[in-house]
Each structure stands twice: as structure tokens, then as C-alpha cells.
Design an enzyme around this catalytic site. Structure first.
Site, PDB file in Angstrom:
ATOM      1  N   GLN A   1       0.836  -1.204   0.000  1.00 29.94           N
ATOM      2  CA  GLN A   1       0.000   0.000   0.000  1.00 29.94           C
ATOM      3  C   GLN A   1       0.872   1.255   0.000  1.00 29.94           C
ATOM      4  OE1 GLN A   1      -2.161   1.258   3.627  1.00 29.94           O
ATOM      5  NE2 GLN A   1      -4.030   1.023   2.439  1.00 29.94           N
ATOM      6  N   GLY A   2       0.580   2.200  -0.855  1.00 24.18           N
ATOM      7  CA  GLY A   2       1.331   3.463  -0.885  1.00 24.18           C
ATOM      8  C   GLY A   2       0.400   4.633  -0.622  1.00 24.18           C
TER       9      GLY A   2
ATOM     10  N   GLU B   1     -11.979  -1.838   5.239  1.00 24.59           N
ATOM     11  CA  GLU B   1     -11.011  -2.241   6.253  1.00 24.59           C
ATOM     12  C   GLU B   1     -11.601  -2.071   7.652  1.00 24.59           C
ATOM     13  OE1 GLU B   1      -6.802  -0.419   7.769  1.00 24.59           O
ATOM     14  OE2 GLU B   1      -7.357  -0.181   5.684  1.00 24.59           O
TER      15      GLU B   1
ATOM     16  N   SER C   1       0.403   6.662   2.941  1.00 27.96           N
ATOM     17  CA  SER C   1       1.041   7.677   3.804  1.00 27.96           C
ATOM     18  C   SER C   1       2.311   8.242   3.175  1.00 27.96           C
ATOM     19  CB  SER C   1       1.418   7.066   5.152  1.00 27.96           C
ATOM     20  OG  SER C   1       0.273   6.674   5.851  1.00 27.96           O
TER      21      SER C   1
ATOM     22  N   GLU D   1      -7.170   8.390  16.949  1.00 29.72           N
ATOM     23  CA  GLU D   1      -7.692   9.767  16.994  1.00 29.72           C
ATOM     24  C   GLU D   1      -8.620  10.006  15.805  1.00 29.72           C
ATOM     25  OE1 GLU D   1      -4.552   8.890  17.684  1.00 29.72           O
ATOM     26  OE2 GLU D   1      -4.648   9.404  19.812  1.00 29.72           O
TER      27      GLU D   1
END
Lengths: 334, 393
Positions: free
Chosen positions: B126-127, B244, B129, B377
Site C-alpha cells: 500500500q502506498g 477495512e 502515507s 484519533e
């Protein structure tokens, strides 16, 4: 597998909720710190009995409506949400004890409202017995003809006619609470709690009341946070309050899911039914207690007054989490 | 409401249980060597595929079983009970990339990629962040410029698990720097073997090196690698994330229910430091263990309810964030209680936390739960704003 309410169950929820909103509006008590009115007015109690609320989960042979424990849990969740006073929990449990004992005459008297039943919790962790001696805490003492005691192994109904009840200055002033010393009081009925899952039913219905309170006290806090402004914006926009709120919602979601999972597990007679019911009670207690604490904090100074309603959920839960079985005993048995 | 599984579902459970018992690998997943891990993970995926257990809920057209969420739940429950191997390098392909392609890709993209994932032929990573874009994902700045029928990509991604052994990547890039931040992003299938890609592995507190950062220096990809429309990548990415947070964590939640039993079992046998009683006979530990067990039971029930809710709506709602939030909290609590009970034995690092169970490594590994896949958060913001309707800050 389906854990969502059916349309019929939604209808039970709607009917009960609408009645409670109209007849039992949740209000602060202001300057009165003592109960000046009956816990529940006679006509109102009669009306609730006429609606079949005490017999919802009793079989049709026993004179009931014939629904299951899930529907009873929905009723009690709504009673909790609406902070309803009145001997509902003790009445329903006593009707199940009487039905288990085969005393259809008493069942009929209880569910019609002809007699009333208080809820007895022994001060020590005694089991109910055929001849009970010991200190008892009683809730819904007003006009109580009987008391029902549900303990892990045995469940009993005791006649109250020769029992002296000492009134207690209840923390929740809307409830009639008392103390009594039982001295060889003979049980009118004594049955095995396992026979009709009486102990599990008591845990689950008490949990349902707590779940309802947890949901409602969250709702009023979230609404308040949307309208109360500080620093030029609603306090609900601050992340500190969102953290409280998100955890309040999480507790409600988990406690309510466990409530219905347990109710279904009891009805399906899972081997783990008791453990599921205890877990339902534990999660519901935590949800109602912690959500109540957050509600007072979110309301600030208003939360500390008897003019707003958060304290009513906190004090009611203070009673509910102590009846039937104490927290530590619940945890130890999970 | 009912808790009953149908005859068909019960017989499916029986088949899964028997097959896993007889066929789960006898060798444990390799601990350190990257290529060995890749080979092990892909071989297991291939075995699943060959026996009809890959893609339980994926469409038949791409090699799946097309069986529904309850079958998926049963699979995860039995998988956790059997202690079958962690998905490892297959995680992104099976849990993110694949489901996104199913939801948003073209027929051609699906036909090419989905069977390869199910057959264990490729590893996805996964790319999302970037060093400057974590919780504020939409601020990402890795840019992609359209050049004829190609995209030219320059920038940097970080926290990319398994990039060093991956073949493809679900990559978010900025294709319109002038549009509002959510409107100028595209979701692209990146060929990890393309020229211009450099990978650096990042060591982590669980002593793994699967964590990577990825540098893109004018990497050229065909324009046909874009999934969904150009500049519509945010909505494509959200379909992955809500998946997810909806049922994607089912497996991990069910694992908690087996790990707490494992810990209770340890506590029943292990003497507490005073030597007079077991940890379970110690009131403090017993109550911590049992109240945590009760919370985990409630999380399981909430998962059942989320599945029931999802069966009545097309896509998982924001309520999935509650599961993700609570799961990472309870996992940390459980791991912490585990090392408390291990006592002085916990000085040893122990096995890989991915083996599940109770270990110091599991405790260190538990820190990732409240950071990865959207921090706690962010989950709390989602719950308060989108479930409860509180005003945005």
C-alpha cells in the site's frame, strides 16, 4: 444469524418509547430531594400492565404474550432509556418464577397488576432459600405484596405481609427503596434458577436497563455539545469532547450487541449462556456508569445540578448496578 | 434476531474445520528472511486457491467462492481456532487492493489482477502515507503528471509494509495540484518493478524489516493503471478504508477471543510471584482477565452485529470505526496483561507477534494497532462526526 431487530421488534421499541415519552418525561427534580409522589401512579401502573409489559416474554400457556427474551430486553432497554419508575423488573422476574413453579393464579395476579412485587437483593451473597434469614435490600417497596429474589442457583418469591420494611433515603429519589431483616421468612415458591434460566434473565434484563440508560445519557450529552458554545463554537467541535463521545458510542455499541447476543444465547440454550449473560451485565454496567460520568463532565456546572438530567441517569444506574448481583461477583463468574 | 447458523452454514463450518486441520502448514512462517517469507506466504495462498478456499466472498468470475459475509465470518473463526498462518505478505492484496479493485476497477483490470492475487502469484503493498501526510492523508503530495498515455510519478511514500518484496502497489498520487485537496488525487496500480523506484527498509520495534519507504523518481506507468477516474482517487481510497474498518478486521477480532483464552490458561497454571497461588487465583489478575474477556466477548458480538448490519446495506458504514477503535484498545490491554503475567520471563523478546499468542513481541506489536489504518484519533473523529453528528473542528 441476524443480530438486527426485525420490523416487529422495531414496532415494540417504537410503541414502548412513544408511551414512555408521553407518560414518563425525564425531568430534573430541582429543589426536591425527597420523593413526594408515589413511585408510579396507580392508573399509570395499571395502564402498563394492560399493555402486557409484564407478560411480554411469558409463554401463551402461562398467560403471556409469547415473545422471547430478546423482546423483553428491548422493552427493558426502553424502560432504562426513559428512566421509568415502577416495579417492572421485579414484576417480570416474579411472573417467570411463579410460572416456573406452576402457580398460574399468581402469574395472573402479577401480570394484571393486582399484586405488586419488590426486588430483593441479599446483602451478603446468600442464595435464596426455602426459609430465608438475613439482611435484604429492597427496591420498589411501595405497595409490594411480595418480594422476588433471584440468585445464581435458586430463585424465590416471599410474601411481604409480615415483613417490616425500613424505608431508605434513596440516592435515586424516584425509587422506593428499603431495608428489611428476614427472620426465617418462608418462600411462597422456591425454584432452581437453572430451570427457566431465571438468573440469566435477571442479568440480561438488568443489563438492558443499563444499556438504555447508556444510550440516552450519551444522546443528551451529544445534543448538549452541539448547542453549548464556548470560544465562539459548539463545544462538540473540540476533540477532547469528541473523544468522550466516541467512547460513549463504542460502549453503547458493544454493550447492546452483547446484550442481544446473550439474550439469544440463553434462548438457544448455549453451553456458554450464563457466561454470555454475565458478560452482558458487566459491559452494560460499565457503559451506563462511565457514560453517566462523562455526561456530567460534558454538561459542566449544569451537570452538577438537579435542574438538568445527567445526574438522574447516574443515580439510577447507581441503583441498577447494585441489584441482583454485585459487580465483583459478576466478574468472578464470567 | 437469531443466532442460528443454517444447515448449509454449519456444514460449511465443518468442511473448513476439517480441511484446515488436515492442511494447515506444519512448518511455522519463517521469522526473518524476506524472500523465504514471500515464498511461504504465496505458497500457502496457492494451496488455499487450489483447494477452493481463496476469496470466500470474491466473485466467482475472478476465482473466488462468492459466498457472502457469514461464510467469511465462519472462515475467520475456524482459521483463528486452527491457528493457521498469518496472511503476511498477502494482507494488502487480499484485504485492501483486491476488494478495492472489485468495487471500482474496470473489467480488464479485474481480470488481469484479481486471479493473480487469489492464486498467490503476486504480492501487493500500500502506498498511501507520506512523511508529511499521515492522519491528514488528503494532503499527500507525491505527484503524477500525465504525459501522453503515461503517468510520470515523483515523490515519496512511507510505512509501506512488504514494499521490498511486492509486485504491485495501491498508490495514491496527486494528479491535479490546483484542485481542492480531496479532488486532485488518483488511485493507481503501481508496478513495483518499474524503473525509478527505490526502496529503503525501516527497522521496527518488533524487529521486523517489512516496513519500508518508497522513493519515486520519474516512474512511468501506463495511464490505464488508474482505477476509477483520474482525480477521483479519494473516493476509491475510501471504499478500501471503510471496508477495512468494516469487516476487514473480523479476523483480528476473532483472534483476540482465542488469545484471551490462551492467556487465561497460562494464568491458571503459572504461579504468581508469591509462589502461593496461580495468577488466576489472585483476585487482582483474575478480575483483570475476566473483565477483559467480557469486553472481548462484547467486541465479538458487535462484530456479529456489524455483519448483520452490512447485510442490510451495500457498503459498511462509519460504525466500523467503532470496531477498529475498540479492537486496537483491547489488543493493547490484552498484550499488556500478557507481559504482566509472563513476569520476569518477559525479558526475552519472544517470537514474532504475528504468531499471535502471548509474548513481549506481541506487546510491542500491539502499539501498531492504534496507528495503522487510520489512527485511533481519526477513528474517534469519524465516530463522533459521522455516527453522532458532532460538528467538525
Amino acid at each position: 444469524m441476524d443480530m438486527m431487530q426485525s420490523p416487529e421488534q422495531d414496532e415494540i421499541e417504537r410503541t414502548v418509547a412513544a408511551f414512555l415519552t408521553e407518560k414518563f418525561p425525564v425531568r430534573g427534580h430541582g429543589h426536591s430531594f425527597k420523593r413526594t409522589e408515589p413511585e408510579i401512579a396507580d392508573e399509570l401502573w395499571q395502564e402498563c400492565c394492560n399493555l402486557g409489559w409484564l407478560s411480554l416474554g411469558l409463554s401463551e400457556e402461562a398467560g403471556g404474550v409469547g415473545y422471547g427474551l430478546a423482546e423483553e430486553a428491548i422493552l427493558f432497554r426502553e424502560l432504562g432509556r426513559g428512566l421509568a419508575p415502577g416495579p417492572f423488573l421485579s414484576g417480570v422476574l416474579a411472573a417467570h418464577v411463579a410460572a416456573t413453579a406452576g402457580d398460574h393464579e399468581l402469574v395472573a395476579k402479577i401480570i394484571s397488576g393486582e399484586v405488586r412485587v419488590a426486588l430483593a437483593t441479599p446483602l451478603n451473597t446468600d442464595e435464596a432459600s426455602a426459609s430465608f434469614s438475613g439482611d435484604i435490600s429492597l427496591v420498589h417497596t411501595e405497595r409490594a405484596d411480595y418480594a422476588v429474589m433471584i440468585t445464581p442457583n435458586k430463585s424465590a418469591i416471599y410474601a411481604m405481609e409480615n415483613v417490616a420494611v425500613e424505608p431508605v433515603d434513596s440516592v435515586d429519589i424516584s425509587l422506593a427503596v428499603g431495608r428489611a431483616k428476614f427472620d426465617n421468612v418462608h418462600a411462597l415458591h422456591l425454584v432452581d434458577s437453572g430451570a427457566s434460566s431465571l438468573y440469566e434473565r435477571a442479568l440480561i434484563l438488568a443489563a438492558a436497563i443499563s444499556v438504555g440508560m447508556a444510550i440516552e445519557v450519551m444522546r443528551i450529552s451529544v445534543e448538549y455539545s452541539k448547542t453549548r458554545e464556548q470560544f465562539g463554537k459548539p463545544i462538540g467541535s473540540f476533540q477532547a469532547l469528541k473523544t468522550y463521545a466516541a467512547y460513549m458510542a463504542s460502549r453503547c455499541e458493544l454493550a447492546e450487541s452483547q446484550l442481544f447476543f446473550a439474550a439469544l444465547a440463553v434462548e438457544a440454550r448455549f453451553e456458554s449462556a450464563r457466561s454470555e449473560a454475565l458478560a452482558a451485565r458487566f459491559n452494560a454496567n460499565e457503559a451506563a456508569r462511565i457514560n453517566g460520568e462523562h455526561a456530567i463532565q460534558i454538561h459542566g456546572g449544569y451537570g452538577y445540578t438537579t435542574e438538568y438530567t445527567p445526574y438522574r441517569f447516574v443515580t439510577r444506574n447507581h441503583v441498577i448496578e447494585r441489584i441482583i448481583t454485585l459487580r465483583s461477583a459478576v466478574i468472578d463468574a464470567i | 434476531m437469531d443466532l442460528e447458523f443454517t444447515l448449509e452454514e454449519r456444514s460449511f463450518r465443518e468442511q473448513v474445520r476439517t480441511w484446515l486441520e488436515e492442511n494447515k502448514p506444519s512448518e511455522p512462517r519463517p521469522k526473518s528472511d524476506d524472500l523465504e517469507q514471500r515464498n511461504y506466504d504465496l505458497a500457502w495462498q496457492r494451496t488455499l486457491y487450489d483447494n477452493g478456499w481463496a476469496g470466500i466472498a470474491w466473485p466467482k468470475a475472478y476465482g473466488g467462492r462468492e459466498l457472502g459475509t457469514i461464510a467469511q465470518l465462519i472462515w475467520f473463526e475456524e482459521y483463528a481456532k486452527a491457528k493457521a498462518p498469518y496472511l503476511g505478505a498477502n494482507f494488502v492484496g487480499i484485504n485492501h487492493g483486491g476488494p478495492t479493485l472489485i468495487a471500482r476497477a474496470t473489467e480488464e483490470q479485474k481480470t488481469f489482477h484479481l486471479p493473480k492475487i487469489l492464486k498467490g502469484e503476486v504480492v501487493w503493498c500500500q502506498g498511501f502515507s507520506e512523511p508529511g501526510s499521515g492522519s491528514d492523508l488528503a494532503s499527500l503530495s507525491t505527484k503524477a503528471v500525465v504525459d501522453g498515455d503515461q503517468l510520470v510519478i515523483t515523490g515519496q511514500k512511507i510505512w509501506t509494509s512488504f514494499a521490498h518484496i511486492a509486485d504491485y502497489q495501491e498508490l495514491l498520487v496527486r494528479t491535479d495540484p490546483d484542485a481542492p485537496k480531496h479532488k486532485g488525487i488518483s488511485w493507481v496500480i503501481c508496478d513495483m518493478h518499474a524503473p525509478g523506484i527505490t526502496i529503503r527498509q525501516i527497522p521496527t520495534i518488533i524487529r521486523g524489516a517489512e516496513f519500508c519507504e518508497v522513493f519515486y523518481d520519474e516512474v512511468r506507468l501506463p495511464l490505464s493503471s488508474v482505477v476509477g477516474n483520474l482525480n477521483d482517487g479519494w473516493s476509491v481510497a475510501m471504499s478500501t478504508l471503510s471496508f477495512e474498518r468494516g469487516t476487514g478486521f473480523m479476523a483480528a477480532i476473532i483472534e483476540l477471543t482465542t488469545t484471551i483464552e490462551e492467556l487465561i490458561d497460562i494464568a491458571r497454571h503459572k504461579k504468581s510471584p508469591d509462589g502461593k497461588r496461580t495468577y488466576f487465583q489472585d483476585d487482582e489478575y483474575r478480575r483483570k482477565l475476566l473483565s477483559l474477556k467480557a469486553e472481548i466477548m462484547a467486541l465479538r458480538s458487535a462484530t456479529y452485529r456489524a455483519i448483520s448490519r452490512n447485510m442490510r446495506q451495500d457498503a459498511p458504514g462509519p460504525e466500523g470505526s467503532i470496531l477498529k477503535l475498540v479492537m486496537s484498545d483491547l489488543n493493547q490491554k490484552l498484550a499488556r496483561l500478557g507481559v504482566d503475567i509472563l513476569g520476569i520471563e518477559a525479558l526475552a523478546f519472544g517470537g514474532s507477534h504475528r504468531d499471535g499468542g502471548v509474548s513481549t513481541a506481541a506487546w510491542l506489536g500491539s502499539f501498531s494497532g492504534s496507528i495503522a489504518g487510520g489512527t485511533s484519533e481519526i477513528q474517534r473523529n469519524i465516530v463522533s462526526e459521522r455516527v453522532l453528528g458532532m460538528p467538525r473542528g
